[in-house]
Design an enzyme around this catalytic site. Structure first.
Site, PDB file in Angstrom:
ATOM      1  N   HIS A   1      -7.565  -0.806   5.464  1.00  0.00           N
ATOM      2  CA  HIS A   1      -6.537   0.099   5.997  1.00  0.00           C
ATOM      3  C   HIS A   1      -6.325   1.237   5.007  1.00  0.00           C
ATOM      4  O   HIS A   1      -6.371   2.414   5.367  1.00  0.00           O
ATOM      5  CB  HIS A   1      -5.260  -0.701   6.230  1.00  0.00           C
ATOM      6  CG  HIS A   1      -4.103   0.113   6.730  1.00  0.00           C
ATOM      7  ND1 HIS A   1      -4.090   0.721   7.956  1.00  0.00           N
ATOM      8  CD2 HIS A   1      -2.904   0.404   6.152  1.00  0.00           C
ATOM      9  CE1 HIS A   1      -2.931   1.358   8.117  1.00  0.00           C
ATOM     10  NE2 HIS A   1      -2.196   1.184   7.039  1.00  0.00           N
TER      11      HIS A   1
ATOM     12  N   HIS B   1       4.330  -4.745  11.088  1.00  0.00           N
ATOM     13  CA  HIS B   1       4.701  -4.016  12.309  1.00  0.00           C
ATOM     14  C   HIS B   1       4.759  -4.949  13.513  1.00  0.00           C
ATOM     15  O   HIS B   1       4.020  -5.935  13.580  1.00  0.00           O
ATOM     16  CB  HIS B   1       3.686  -2.903  12.619  1.00  0.00           C
ATOM     17  CG  HIS B   1       3.682  -1.771  11.644  1.00  0.00           C
ATOM     18  ND1 HIS B   1       4.447  -0.644  11.803  1.00  0.00           N
ATOM     19  CD2 HIS B   1       2.997  -1.601  10.489  1.00  0.00           C
ATOM     20  CE1 HIS B   1       4.236   0.193  10.787  1.00  0.00           C
ATOM     21  NE2 HIS B   1       3.364  -0.370   9.960  1.00  0.00           N
TER      22      HIS B   1
ATOM     23  N   ASP C   1       5.726   4.559   5.104  1.00  0.00           N
ATOM     24  CA  ASP C   1       6.550   3.539   5.759  1.00  0.00           C
ATOM     25  C   ASP C   1       6.481   2.206   5.015  1.00  0.00           C
ATOM     26  O   ASP C   1       7.028   1.200   5.467  1.00  0.00           O
ATOM     27  CB  ASP C   1       6.167   3.370   7.241  1.00  0.00           C
ATOM     28  CG  ASP C   1       4.754   2.859   7.442  1.00  0.00           C
ATOM     29  OD1 ASP C   1       3.821   3.412   6.816  1.00  0.00           O
ATOM     30  OD2 ASP C   1       4.567   1.903   8.225  1.00  0.00           O
ATOM     31  N   HIS C   2       5.825   2.215   3.835  1.00  0.00           N
ATOM     32  CA  HIS C   2       5.757   1.007   2.999  1.00  0.00           C
ATOM     33  C   HIS C   2       6.280   1.246   1.579  1.00  0.00           C
ATOM     34  O   HIS C   2       6.794   0.324   0.956  1.00  0.00           O
ATOM     35  CB  HIS C   2       4.322   0.463   2.964  1.00  0.00           C
ATOM     36  CG  HIS C   2       3.882   0.016   4.322  1.00  0.00           C
ATOM     37  ND1 HIS C   2       3.923  -1.296   4.722  1.00  0.00           N
ATOM     38  CD2 HIS C   2       3.455   0.723   5.395  1.00  0.00           C
ATOM     39  CE1 HIS C   2       3.531  -1.384   5.985  1.00  0.00           C
ATOM     40  NE2 HIS C   2       3.242  -0.165   6.418  1.00  0.00           N
TER      41      HIS C   2
ATOM     42  N   ASP D   1      -0.288  -3.963   6.243  1.00  0.00           N
ATOM     43  CA  ASP D   1      -0.985  -3.465   7.439  1.00  0.00           C
ATOM     44  C   ASP D   1      -2.440  -3.922   7.471  1.00  0.00           C
ATOM     45  O   ASP D   1      -3.295  -3.276   8.084  1.00  0.00           O
ATOM     46  CB  ASP D   1      -0.934  -1.935   7.489  1.00  0.00           C
ATOM     47  CG  ASP D   1       0.456  -1.402   7.813  1.00  0.00           C
ATOM     48  OD1 ASP D   1       1.368  -2.205   8.087  1.00  0.00           O
ATOM     49  OD2 ASP D   1       0.619  -0.161   7.777  1.00  0.00           O
TER      50      ASP D   1
ATOM     51  N   HIS E   1       1.306   3.945   1.957  1.00  0.00           N
ATOM     52  CA  HIS E   1       1.836   4.694   3.107  1.00  0.00           C
ATOM     53  C   HIS E   1       3.364   4.792   3.037  1.00  0.00           C
ATOM     54  O   HIS E   1       4.040   3.849   2.623  1.00  0.00           O
ATOM     55  CB  HIS E   1       1.403   4.035   4.423  1.00  0.00           C
ATOM     56  CG  HIS E   1      -0.032   4.295   4.765  1.00  0.00           C
ATOM     57  ND1 HIS E   1      -0.748   3.527   5.653  1.00  0.00           N
ATOM     58  CD2 HIS E   1      -0.891   5.251   4.322  1.00  0.00           C
ATOM     59  CE1 HIS E   1      -1.972   4.002   5.753  1.00  0.00           C
ATOM     60  NE2 HIS E   1      -2.096   5.036   4.959  1.00  0.00           N
TER      61      HIS E   1
ATOM     62  N   HIS F   1       0.845  -1.204   0.000  1.00  0.00           N
ATOM     63  CA  HIS F   1       0.000   0.000   0.000  1.00  0.00           C
ATOM     64  C   HIS F   1       0.872   1.243   0.000  1.00  0.00           C
ATOM     65  O   HIS F   1       2.094   1.150   0.093  1.00  0.00           O
ATOM     66  CB  HIS F   1      -1.017  -0.019   1.141  1.00  0.00           C
ATOM     67  CG  HIS F   1      -0.449   0.053   2.536  1.00  0.00           C
ATOM     68  ND1 HIS F   1       0.345  -0.934   3.069  1.00  0.00           N
ATOM     69  CD2 HIS F   1      -0.571   1.000   3.509  1.00  0.00           C
ATOM     70  CE1 HIS F   1       0.672  -0.600   4.321  1.00  0.00           C
ATOM     71  NE2 HIS F   1       0.140   0.572   4.612  1.00  0.00           N
TER      72      HIS F   1
HETATM   73 FE    FE Z   1       2.552   0.648   8.160  1.00  0.00          FE
HETATM   74 ZN    ZN Z   2      -0.018   1.566   6.606  1.00  0.00          ZN
END
Ligand code: FE
Ligand code: ZN
Length: 254
Positions: A114, A171, A60-61, A133, A58, A56
């Site tokens: 998400h 995570h 942090d991805h 996530d 985001h 996805h």
């Molecule tokens: Fe994440």
């Molecule tokens: Zn995420």
């Protein structure tokens, strides 16, 4: 030949994952939380990253996509529904598409909730799933862009995977998820056994990931929203989507 999965902590509480196919020499990174760290982990194993598989958009991805592509020339595969937000994708995929790493094949599942376009990479032949996530050990992703009905349906696809599928969540949230899970499902003996196990792992500084579908079906309240005893414990009865919504809302304010 079975692929090798190498997992390592990234950023605050993310995990990085490299999957390597010894037969072809190909290596994919699942998401790109920290380009520098991921490139170093690959180099330390003598692997060259040839692909990125995004779950996805985001940061942090997908935030390390451009840097890893610049360093390796790798090909980037990601969710069709988030191509505009990610920007660096070479191949757009969705439900039912197959992504190959040499002879290792991943099947894509759409798992909105998400984010609206979130996807999961399942490797049925090797009983692995990279779930981003969508699903966490004892938890699930926050519903930033989706409805409870969508997320429950997405989790339903994961519930249908074989119980011994290894689940790579993005995570390390397990201990805080455990505290919440006990608050709603404290009468579930499987949850207590799971809790003992993950507390011992964390005390030794070890990851609680990967988990398995069977363990999550037994102990994760978000996977158990159709369970009558859990529904009763959160003042619900019968409707799994309503029970899921209630559990998710309680978690948001826990
Ligand atoms: Fe994440
Ligand atoms: Zn995420």
């Amino acid at each position: 030949m079975a692929p090798i999965v190498h997992m390592f902590p990234c950023l605050q509480d993310n995990y990085g994952f490299l999957i390597h196919d010894p037969a072809s020499g190909e290596t994919a990174t699942i998401d790109t939380p920290d380009a520098e760290r991921i490139l170093a982990e690959a180099a330390s194993r003598g692997w060259k990253i040839t692909q990125i598989w995004n779950t996805h958009w985001h940061p942090d991805h997908a935030g390390g996509n451009a840097a890893i592509k610049a360093a390796t020339g790798c090909r980037i595969t990601g969710p069709r529904g988030e191509a505009d937000k990610i920007g660096t994708l070479d191949r757009l995929v969705g439900e039912g598409d197959e992504v190959a790493l040499g002879g290792v094949v991943a099947r894509v599942m759409d798992t909105p909730g998400h984010t609206a376009g979130h996807i999961v990479y399942a490797l049925p032949e090797h009983k692995l799933a990279f779930v981003g996530d969508t699903l966490f050990a004892l938890g699930c992703g926050r519903l930033f862009e989706g409805t409870p009905a969508q997320m429950w349906a997405s989790l339903g696809k994961l519930r249908a995977l074989p119980g011994d599928t290894k689940v790579y969540c993005a995570h390390e949230y397990t201990l805080s998820n455990l505290a919440f899970a006990l608050s709603v499902d404290g009468r579930n003996p499987a949850l207590h056994a799971y809790g003992d196990r993950v507390r011992a792992l964390r005390e030794r500084g070890q990851p609680t990931v990967p988990t398995t579908i069977a363990d999550e079906l037994a102990a994760n309240p978000f996977m158990r929203a159709d369970d009558p005893a859990l529904q009763a414990a959160v003042g619900q009865s019968g409707d799994a989507v309503e029970a899921f919504r209630e559990i998710r809302e309680r978690k948001n304010v826990f």
